[in-house]
Scaffold this motif. Structure first.
Motif, PDB file in Angstrom:
ATOM      1  N   HIS A  13     -41.366 -26.908  54.770  1.00 17.72           N
ATOM      2  CA  HIS A  13     -41.097 -25.542  55.249  1.00 17.72           C
ATOM      3  C   HIS A  13     -40.036 -24.894  54.378  1.00 17.72           C
ATOM      4  O   HIS A  13     -39.035 -25.520  54.033  1.00 17.72           O
ATOM      5  CB  HIS A  13     -40.606 -25.622  56.702  1.00 17.72           C
ATOM      6  CG  HIS A  13     -40.139 -24.324  57.258  1.00 17.72           C
ATOM      7  ND1 HIS A  13     -40.982 -23.248  57.454  1.00 17.72           N
ATOM      8  CD2 HIS A  13     -38.902 -23.917  57.656  1.00 17.72           C
ATOM      9  CE1 HIS A  13     -40.287 -22.247  57.970  1.00 17.72           C
ATOM     10  NE2 HIS A  13     -39.030 -22.623  58.091  1.00 17.72           N
ATOM     11  N   PRO A  17     -38.655 -17.745  53.399  1.00 17.50           N
ATOM     12  CA  PRO A  17     -40.018 -17.787  52.860  1.00 17.50           C
ATOM     13  C   PRO A  17     -40.079 -17.557  51.346  1.00 17.50           C
ATOM     14  O   PRO A  17     -39.279 -16.800  50.792  1.00 17.50           O
ATOM     15  CB  PRO A  17     -40.730 -16.661  53.611  1.00 17.50           C
ATOM     16  CG  PRO A  17     -39.961 -16.538  54.884  1.00 17.50           C
ATOM     17  CD  PRO A  17     -38.530 -16.810  54.514  1.00 17.50           C
ATOM     18  N   HIS A  33     -44.222 -26.686  62.268  1.00 14.30           N
ATOM     19  CA  HIS A  33     -44.387 -25.693  61.212  1.00 14.30           C
ATOM     20  C   HIS A  33     -45.321 -24.575  61.657  1.00 14.30           C
ATOM     21  O   HIS A  33     -45.040 -23.388  61.475  1.00 14.30           O
ATOM     22  CB  HIS A  33     -44.925 -26.392  59.966  1.00 14.30           C
ATOM     23  CG  HIS A  33     -44.743 -25.627  58.710  1.00 14.30           C
ATOM     24  ND1 HIS A  33     -45.524 -25.841  57.612  1.00 14.30           N
ATOM     25  CD2 HIS A  33     -43.869 -24.651  58.356  1.00 14.30           C
ATOM     26  CE1 HIS A  33     -45.146 -25.030  56.644  1.00 14.30           C
ATOM     27  NE2 HIS A  33     -44.140 -24.296  57.074  1.00 14.30           N
ATOM     28  N   HIS A  37     -44.417 -20.398  62.306  1.00 15.96           N
ATOM     29  CA  HIS A  37     -45.100 -19.284  61.635  1.00 15.96           C
ATOM     30  C   HIS A  37     -45.985 -18.466  62.568  1.00 15.96           C
ATOM     31  O   HIS A  37     -46.315 -17.326  62.261  1.00 15.96           O
ATOM     32  CB  HIS A  37     -45.882 -19.795  60.427  1.00 15.96           C
ATOM     33  CG  HIS A  37     -44.969 -20.144  59.286  1.00 15.96           C
ATOM     34  ND1 HIS A  37     -44.312 -19.204  58.526  1.00 15.96           N
ATOM     35  CD2 HIS A  37     -44.572 -21.350  58.821  1.00 15.96           C
ATOM     36  CE1 HIS A  37     -43.568 -19.804  57.627  1.00 15.96           C
ATOM     37  NE2 HIS A  37     -43.699 -21.117  57.781  1.00 15.96           N
ATOM     38  N   ASN A  42     -42.376 -13.551  58.380  1.00 17.30           N
ATOM     39  CA  ASN A  42     -41.545 -13.923  57.232  1.00 17.30           C
ATOM     40  C   ASN A  42     -40.266 -13.092  57.189  1.00 17.30           C
ATOM     41  O   ASN A  42     -39.205 -13.587  56.837  1.00 17.30           O
ATOM     42  CB  ASN A  42     -42.319 -13.783  55.922  1.00 17.30           C
ATOM     43  CG  ASN A  42     -43.255 -14.936  55.694  1.00 17.30           C
ATOM     44  OD1 ASN A  42     -43.197 -15.958  56.387  1.00 17.30           O
ATOM     45  ND2 ASN A  42     -44.137 -14.795  54.715  1.00 17.30           N
TER      46      ASN A  42
END
Length: 84
Positions: A13, A17, A33, A37, A42
């Protein structure tokens, strides 16, 4: 993020980002993870959730962490996008 030991399945990760200039990576469970998301954009990750402590404090992620805490390291289940 969740405090469980890492199992055989590991994903990497980017706390910041890649699309936002992040280079550092940290090992994380695939299910964790995916939940990160699916919960945060982001832009949100870059602006306020670049640390494990900040991720743990986010209400939806905190509920997920409480749920996954007693699962084995390689536990996997489908993840869903939260209703916004």
């Amino acid at each position: 993020m969740c405090g469980r030991p890492i199992g055989h399945r590991v994903e990497w990760h980017h706390p910041v980002p890649k699309s936002r200039g992040g280079r550092e990576t940290v090992p994380i469970h695939p299910i964790c993870h995916r939940v990160i998301h699916r919960t945060l954009t982001n832009k949100e990750l870059e602006r306020g959730f670049a640390t494990a402590e900040a991720l743990r404090a986010q209400p939806e992620l905190a509920r997920f962490i409480a749920w996954v805490a007693d699962k084995p390291p390689d536990f996997h289940a489908p993840t869903r996008r939260p209703k916004r």
